[in-house]
Write a protein that holds these residues in place. Sequence first.
Motif, PDB file in Angstrom:
ATOM      1  N   PRO A   1       0.791  -1.235   0.000  1.00  0.00           N
ATOM      2  CA  PRO A   1       0.000   0.000   0.000  1.00  0.00           C
ATOM      3  C   PRO A   1       0.823   1.285   0.000  1.00  0.00           C
ATOM      4  CG  PRO A   1      -0.885  -1.565   1.578  1.00  0.00           C
ATOM      5  CD  PRO A   1       0.414  -2.134   1.081  1.00  0.00           C
ATOM      6  N   ARG A   2       2.079   1.212   0.388  1.00  0.00           N
ATOM      7  CA  ARG A   2       2.920   2.420   0.324  1.00  0.00           C
ATOM      8  C   ARG A   2       3.297   2.772  -1.112  1.00  0.00           C
ATOM      9  NH1 ARG A   2       5.332   4.168   5.206  1.00  0.00           N
ATOM     10  NH2 ARG A   2       4.798   2.794   6.927  1.00  0.00           N
ATOM     11  N   GLU A   3       3.028   1.853  -2.035  1.00  0.00           N
ATOM     12  CA  GLU A   3       3.381   2.078  -3.434  1.00  0.00           C
ATOM     13  C   GLU A   3       2.181   2.082  -4.362  1.00  0.00           C
ATOM     14  OE1 GLU A   3       6.077  -1.089  -4.190  1.00  0.00           O
ATOM     15  OE2 GLU A   3       7.544  -0.372  -2.741  1.00  0.00           O
ATOM     16  N   SER A   4       1.255   1.143  -4.144  1.00  0.00           N
ATOM     17  CA  SER A   4       0.088   1.022  -5.015  1.00  0.00           C
ATOM     18  C   SER A   4      -0.940   0.116  -4.354  1.00  0.00           C
ATOM     19  CB  SER A   4       0.488   0.455  -6.377  1.00  0.00           C
ATOM     20  OG  SER A   4       1.076  -0.819  -6.229  1.00  0.00           O
ATOM     21  N   ALA A   5      -2.184   0.251  -4.811  1.00  0.00           N
ATOM     22  CA  ALA A   5      -3.254  -0.607  -4.291  1.00  0.00           C
ATOM     23  C   ALA A   5      -4.444  -0.555  -5.231  1.00  0.00           C
ATOM     24  CB  ALA A   5      -3.687  -0.158  -2.895  1.00  0.00           C
ATOM     25  N   VAL A   6      -5.210  -1.634  -5.216  1.00  0.00           N
ATOM     26  CA  VAL A   6      -6.511  -1.693  -5.869  1.00  0.00           C
ATOM     27  C   VAL A   6      -7.517  -1.878  -4.742  1.00  0.00           C
ATOM     28  CG1 VAL A   6      -7.986  -2.938  -7.489  1.00  0.00           C
ATOM     29  CG2 VAL A   6      -5.529  -2.729  -7.954  1.00  0.00           C
ATOM     30  N   LEU A   7      -8.519  -1.020  -4.709  1.00  0.00           N
ATOM     31  CA  LEU A   7      -9.545  -1.081  -3.666  1.00  0.00           C
ATOM     32  C   LEU A   7     -10.898  -1.359  -4.307  1.00  0.00           C
ATOM     33  CD1 LEU A   7      -8.383   2.126  -1.779  1.00  0.00           C
ATOM     34  CD2 LEU A   7      -7.927  -0.236  -1.106  1.00  0.00           C
ATOM     35  N   THR A   8     -11.744  -2.040  -3.582  1.00  0.00           N
ATOM     36  CA  THR A   8     -13.080  -2.364  -4.057  1.00  0.00           C
ATOM     37  C   THR A   8     -14.041  -1.253  -3.675  1.00  0.00           C
ATOM     38  OG1 THR A   8     -12.637  -4.725  -3.913  1.00  0.00           O
ATOM     39  CG2 THR A   8     -14.946  -4.064  -3.841  1.00  0.00           C
ATOM     40  N   VAL A   9     -14.929  -0.901  -4.608  1.00  0.00           N
ATOM     41  CA  VAL A   9     -15.967   0.097  -4.371  1.00  0.00           C
ATOM     42  C   VAL A   9     -17.267  -0.652  -4.106  1.00  0.00           C
ATOM     43  CG1 VAL A   9     -17.255   2.043  -5.350  1.00  0.00           C
ATOM     44  CG2 VAL A   9     -14.837   1.732  -5.937  1.00  0.00           C
ATOM     45  N   GLU A  10     -17.857  -0.376  -2.942  1.00  0.00           N
ATOM     46  CA  GLU A  10     -19.133  -0.997  -2.579  1.00  0.00           C
ATOM     47  C   GLU A  10     -20.206   0.076  -2.421  1.00  0.00           C
ATOM     48  OE1 GLU A  10     -18.103  -4.989  -0.005  1.00  0.00           O
ATOM     49  OE2 GLU A  10     -18.499  -3.138   1.080  1.00  0.00           O
ATOM     50  N   ASP A  11     -21.407  -0.247  -2.875  1.00  0.00           N
ATOM     51  CA  ASP A  11     -22.567   0.595  -2.647  1.00  0.00           C
ATOM     52  C   ASP A  11     -23.094   0.261  -1.265  1.00  0.00           C
ATOM     53  OD1 ASP A  11     -24.805   2.330  -3.345  1.00  0.00           O
ATOM     54  OD2 ASP A  11     -25.969   0.479  -3.486  1.00  0.00           O
ATOM     55  N   LEU A  12     -23.131   1.242  -0.378  1.00  0.00           N
ATOM     56  CA  LEU A  12     -23.539   0.989   1.011  1.00  0.00           C
ATOM     57  C   LEU A  12     -24.997   0.561   1.129  1.00  0.00           C
ATOM     58  CD1 LEU A  12     -21.735   3.733   3.108  1.00  0.00           C
ATOM     59  CD2 LEU A  12     -21.300   1.285   3.058  1.00  0.00           C
ATOM     60  N   ALA A  13     -25.843   1.037   0.234  1.00  0.00           N
ATOM     61  CA  ALA A  13     -27.270   0.726   0.335  1.00  0.00           C
ATOM     62  C   ALA A  13     -27.515  -0.777   0.325  1.00  0.00           C
ATOM     63  CB  ALA A  13     -28.041   1.408  -0.787  1.00  0.00           C
ATOM     64  N   GLY A  14     -26.837  -1.494  -0.551  1.00  0.00           N
ATOM     65  CA  GLY A  14     -27.067  -2.937  -0.632  1.00  0.00           C
ATOM     66  C   GLY A  14     -25.829  -3.779  -0.415  1.00  0.00           C
ATOM     67  N   GLY A  15     -24.682  -3.127  -0.151  1.00  0.00           N
ATOM     68  CA  GLY A  15     -23.435  -3.859   0.010  1.00  0.00           C
ATOM     69  C   GLY A  15     -22.928  -4.461  -1.286  1.00  0.00           C
ATOM     70  N   THR A  16     -23.442  -3.961  -2.410  1.00  0.00           N
ATOM     71  CA  THR A  16     -23.087  -4.489  -3.718  1.00  0.00           C
ATOM     72  C   THR A  16     -21.713  -3.997  -4.146  1.00  0.00           C
ATOM     73  OG1 THR A  16     -25.422  -4.405  -4.313  1.00  0.00           O
ATOM     74  CG2 THR A  16     -23.866  -4.631  -6.130  1.00  0.00           C
ATOM     75  N   VAL A  17     -20.893  -4.905  -4.648  1.00  0.00           N
ATOM     76  CA  VAL A  17     -19.611  -4.524  -5.240  1.00  0.00           C
ATOM     77  C   VAL A  17     -19.913  -3.947  -6.613  1.00  0.00           C
ATOM     78  CG1 VAL A  17     -17.414  -5.387  -6.128  1.00  0.00           C
ATOM     79  CG2 VAL A  17     -18.310  -6.255  -3.967  1.00  0.00           C
ATOM     80  N   ILE A  18     -19.516  -2.677  -6.832  1.00  0.00           N
ATOM     81  CA  ILE A  18     -19.860  -2.023  -8.093  1.00  0.00           C
ATOM     82  C   ILE A  18     -18.656  -1.598  -8.928  1.00  0.00           C
ATOM     83  CG2 ILE A  18     -22.062  -1.226  -7.176  1.00  0.00           C
ATOM     84  CD1 ILE A  18     -20.818   1.614  -7.052  1.00  0.00           C
ATOM     85  N   GLY A  19     -17.458  -1.628  -8.336  1.00  0.00           N
ATOM     86  CA  GLY A  19     -16.309  -1.182  -9.103  1.00  0.00           C
ATOM     87  C   GLY A  19     -15.026  -1.237  -8.307  1.00  0.00           C
ATOM     88  N   MET A  20     -14.043  -0.515  -8.816  1.00  0.00           N
ATOM     89  CA  MET A  20     -12.723  -0.486  -8.179  1.00  0.00           C
ATOM     90  C   MET A  20     -12.089   0.873  -8.404  1.00  0.00           C
ATOM     91  SD  MET A  20     -10.604  -2.830 -10.856  1.00  0.00           S
ATOM     92  CE  MET A  20     -10.552  -2.446 -12.589  1.00  0.00           C
TER      93      MET A  20
END
Length: 176
Positions: free
Chosen positions: A54-73
Amino acid sequence: MRLRALRSEDAEHHFRWRNDPEVVRWAAAGDPLFGPVTAEAIRTGFDTMLRLTPRESAVLTVEDLAGGTVIGMVDYRDLDPYAGVATIGVTIGEREFWGRGHGSDALRLLMGHLFGAYGLNRLELDTWSGNERAVRAFTRLGFREEGRRRSAVLVQGKRYDRVLFGMLREEWESPA
């Protein structure tokens, strides 16, 4: 909306998004290195992404809080702590969430993390000139167009410019 650490089970979403021609078109200007991809390529890539420092790079998951749905990164890369610079990106892979501000919200969260926790001075990103929705979103977030690489992107047989954007810490702290 929230950002969270990447998990191995997120691979199924990435596999689906990277094999969706419309996601590939908008996220990566149709770059065949982004997709389509095999399940094996996703597994190999995910092993690498899960081990990013994480000090160099990272991919994080984007979740919609309303339904906990994974929608992107979202991601950041090329983090240079000395210069205080990183390159960022966003992909909303679930089409039903397109055009609703989720990508902007995800970038806002990532920007706050990188300018705040990491104390960076500058963030950079780019898109292709045919992706007008991204150009508008980046501009609304406060990024400034800093240049173009003319005719540098080929999408479905047509040439587009690569549009380069940047934001400085002071612009983030005191939006116009």
